[in-house]
Design a protein around this motif. Sequence first.
Motif, PDB file in Angstrom:
ATOM      1  N   SER A  35       1.446   0.609  10.384  1.00 50.26           N
ATOM      2  CA  SER A  35       0.520   0.192   9.337  1.00 50.26           C
ATOM      3  C   SER A  35      -0.444  -0.864   9.848  1.00 50.26           C
ATOM      4  O   SER A  35      -0.240  -1.461  10.911  1.00 50.26           O
ATOM      5  CB  SER A  35       1.302  -0.338   8.130  1.00 50.26           C
ATOM      6  N   TRP A  36      -1.503  -1.044   9.071  1.00 52.45           N
ATOM      7  CA  TRP A  36      -2.470  -2.115   9.290  1.00 52.45           C
ATOM      8  C   TRP A  36      -2.527  -2.968   8.026  1.00 52.45           C
ATOM      9  O   TRP A  36      -2.559  -2.443   6.905  1.00 52.45           O
ATOM     10  CB  TRP A  36      -3.859  -1.543   9.574  1.00 52.45           C
ATOM     11  N   TYR A  37      -2.579  -4.274   8.258  1.00 56.95           N
ATOM     12  CA  TYR A  37      -2.689  -5.248   7.178  1.00 56.95           C
ATOM     13  C   TYR A  37      -3.955  -6.061   7.379  1.00 56.95           C
ATOM     14  O   TYR A  37      -4.408  -6.268   8.506  1.00 56.95           O
ATOM     15  CB  TYR A  37      -1.488  -6.193   7.162  1.00 56.95           C
ATOM     16  N   HIS A  38      -4.488  -6.562   6.282  1.00 56.05           N
ATOM     17  CA  HIS A  38      -5.706  -7.377   6.300  1.00 56.05           C
ATOM     18  C   HIS A  38      -5.402  -8.713   5.622  1.00 56.05           C
ATOM     19  O   HIS A  38      -4.840  -8.726   4.519  1.00 56.05           O
ATOM     20  CB  HIS A  38      -6.819  -6.635   5.543  1.00 56.05           C
ATOM     21  N   GLN A  39      -5.763  -9.797   6.289  1.00 56.14           N
ATOM     22  CA  GLN A  39      -5.626 -11.116   5.695  1.00 56.14           C
ATOM     23  C   GLN A  39      -6.995 -11.768   5.596  1.00 56.14           C
ATOM     24  O   GLN A  39      -7.534 -12.252   6.608  1.00 56.14           O
ATOM     25  CB  GLN A  39      -4.687 -12.005   6.489  1.00 56.14           C
ATOM     26  N   PRO A  40      -7.592 -11.762   4.410  1.00 60.09           N
ATOM     27  CA  PRO A  40      -8.884 -12.428   4.237  1.00 60.09           C
ATOM     28  C   PRO A  40      -8.724 -13.935   4.415  1.00 60.09           C
ATOM     29  O   PRO A  40      -7.614 -14.474   4.243  1.00 60.09           O
ATOM     30  CB  PRO A  40      -9.271 -12.088   2.799  1.00 60.09           C
ATOM     31  N   PRO A  41      -9.795 -14.646   4.722  1.00 61.36           N
ATOM     32  CA  PRO A  41      -9.706 -16.102   4.894  1.00 61.36           C
ATOM     33  C   PRO A  41      -9.130 -16.773   3.650  1.00 61.36           C
ATOM     34  O   PRO A  41      -9.613 -16.558   2.542  1.00 61.36           O
ATOM     35  CB  PRO A  41     -11.151 -16.512   5.133  1.00 61.36           C
ATOM     36  N   GLY A  42      -8.073 -17.559   3.823  1.00 63.43           N
ATOM     37  CA  GLY A  42      -7.490 -18.297   2.730  1.00 63.43           C
ATOM     38  C   GLY A  42      -6.674 -17.491   1.745  1.00 63.43           C
ATOM     39  O   GLY A  42      -6.275 -18.014   0.703  1.00 63.43           O
ATOM     40  N   LYS A  43      -6.411 -16.228   2.073  1.00 66.75           N
ATOM     41  CA  LYS A  43      -5.670 -15.369   1.149  1.00 66.75           C
ATOM     42  C   LYS A  43      -4.448 -14.773   1.826  1.00 66.75           C
ATOM     43  O   LYS A  43      -4.256 -14.905   3.032  1.00 66.75           O
ATOM     44  CB  LYS A  43      -6.571 -14.266   0.611  1.00 66.75           C
ATOM     45  N   GLN A  44      -3.632 -14.095   1.030  1.00 66.85           N
ATOM     46  CA  GLN A  44      -2.424 -13.476   1.572  1.00 66.85           C
ATOM     47  C   GLN A  44      -2.744 -12.180   2.290  1.00 66.85           C
ATOM     48  O   GLN A  44      -3.745 -11.518   2.020  1.00 66.85           O
ATOM     49  CB  GLN A  44      -1.439 -13.214   0.429  1.00 66.85           C
ATOM     50  N   ARG A  45      -1.866 -11.841   3.174  1.00 65.68           N
ATOM     51  CA  ARG A  45      -1.993 -10.595   3.908  1.00 65.68           C
ATOM     52  C   ARG A  45      -1.670  -9.418   2.981  1.00 65.68           C
ATOM     53  O   ARG A  45      -0.738  -9.497   2.181  1.00 65.68           O
ATOM     54  CB  ARG A  45      -1.022 -10.627   5.090  1.00 65.68           C
ATOM     55  N   GLU A  46      -2.438  -8.337   3.114  1.00 66.83           N
ATOM     56  CA  GLU A  46      -2.251  -7.171   2.256  1.00 66.83           C
ATOM     57  C   GLU A  46      -2.301  -5.895   3.086  1.00 66.83           C
ATOM     58  O   GLU A  46      -3.044  -5.788   4.047  1.00 66.83           O
ATOM     59  CB  GLU A  46      -3.338  -7.124   1.177  1.00 66.83           C
ATOM     60  N   LEU A  47      -1.514  -4.921   2.665  1.00 64.75           N
ATOM     61  CA  LEU A  47      -1.488  -3.639   3.354  1.00 64.75           C
ATOM     62  C   LEU A  47      -2.773  -2.873   3.053  1.00 64.75           C
ATOM     63  O   LEU A  47      -3.168  -2.753   1.892  1.00 64.75           O
ATOM     64  CB  LEU A  47      -0.282  -2.828   2.883  1.00 64.75           C
ATOM     65  N   VAL A  48      -3.425  -2.347   4.092  1.00 66.45           N
ATOM     66  CA  VAL A  48      -4.618  -1.537   3.859  1.00 66.45           C
ATOM     67  C   VAL A  48      -4.416  -0.073   4.221  1.00 66.45           C
ATOM     68  O   VAL A  48      -5.045   0.802   3.628  1.00 66.45           O
ATOM     69  CB  VAL A  48      -5.861  -2.084   4.592  1.00 66.45           C
ATOM     70  N   ALA A  49      -3.535   0.216   5.185  1.00 65.90           N
ATOM     71  CA  ALA A  49      -3.317   1.604   5.568  1.00 65.90           C
ATOM     72  C   ALA A  49      -1.971   1.750   6.261  1.00 65.90           C
ATOM     73  O   ALA A  49      -1.550   0.844   6.979  1.00 65.90           O
ATOM     74  CB  ALA A  49      -4.430   2.098   6.492  1.00 65.90           C
ATOM     75  N   ALA A  50      -1.322   2.876   6.030  1.00 65.68           N
ATOM     76  CA  ALA A  50      -0.048   3.159   6.687  1.00 65.68           C
ATOM     77  C   ALA A  50       0.014   4.638   7.024  1.00 65.68           C
ATOM     78  O   ALA A  50      -0.565   5.474   6.316  1.00 65.68           O
ATOM     79  CB  ALA A  50       1.126   2.770   5.786  1.00 65.68           C
ATOM     80  N   ILE A  51       0.727   4.950   8.096  1.00 67.90           N
ATOM     81  CA  ILE A  51       0.853   6.341   8.539  1.00 67.90           C
ATOM     82  C   ILE A  51       2.301   6.609   8.890  1.00 67.90           C
ATOM     83  O   ILE A  51       2.962   5.787   9.528  1.00 67.90           O
ATOM     84  CB  ILE A  51      -0.097   6.616   9.720  1.00 67.90           C
ATOM     85  N   GLY A  52       2.808   7.756   8.456  1.00 65.69           N
ATOM     86  CA  GLY A  52       4.183   8.121   8.714  1.00 65.69           C
ATOM     87  C   GLY A  52       4.464   8.381  10.175  1.00 65.69           C
ATOM     88  O   GLY A  52       3.573   8.373  11.023  1.00 65.69           O
ATOM     89  N   ARG A  53       5.714   8.629  10.462  1.00 64.67           N
ATOM     90  CA  ARG A  53       6.185   8.739  11.838  1.00 64.67           C
ATOM     91  C   ARG A  53       5.421   9.772  12.648  1.00 64.67           C
ATOM     92  O   ARG A  53       5.144   9.545  13.828  1.00 64.67           O
ATOM     93  CB  ARG A  53       7.663   9.075  11.844  1.00 64.67           C
ATOM     94  N   PHE A  54       5.089  10.898  12.039  1.00 67.19           N
ATOM     95  CA  PHE A  54       4.396  11.957  12.756  1.00 67.19           C
ATOM     96  C   PHE A  54       3.026  12.232  12.172  1.00 67.19           C
ATOM     97  O   PHE A  54       2.435  13.284  12.422  1.00 67.19           O
ATOM     98  CB  PHE A  54       5.273  13.211  12.788  1.00 67.19           C
ATOM     99  N   GLY A  55       2.542  11.304  11.364  1.00 65.45           N
ATOM    100  CA  GLY A  55       1.191  11.403  10.833  1.00 65.45           C
ATOM    101  C   GLY A  55       1.039  12.269   9.610  1.00 65.45           C
ATOM    102  O   GLY A  55      -0.072  12.483   9.132  1.00 65.45           O
TER     103      GLY A  55
END
Length: 118
Positions: A35-55
């Motif tokens: 997965s990829w997470y995004h943490q904006p300045p001064g904010k909490q980290r949030e999930l933006v995208a995830a991919i299963g084991r084989f896509g």
Amino acid sequence: QVQLVESGGGLAQPGGSLTLSCAASGYTFTVDAMSWYHQPPGKQRELVAAIGRFGQNIHYADSVQGRFTISRDNIKNTVTLQMNNLKPEDTGVYYCAKGGYWTSSDYWGQGTPVTVSS
């Protein structure tokens, strides 16, 4: 030991594109989602995208749906986030993680910064 190393962050203009890559090592890559997470300045980290084991399963946050694409290469042990039509609110640090959405994320990369500004 598990290592996740991100690359590809930087500066982009609104409407532009960036490609983030994450190289994984130290474990069997197909044992877990990525997965990829995004943490904006001064904010909490949030999930933006995830991919299963084989896509075969992919999840996107509503904020990036239609603009970002996640993919993985199980030969090269990499996961990629293609970011198109970038917006200023996409600014922040992006983290690659082992697991995510369907399972808990238990390892994280060091993060790569993205700035979207004109």
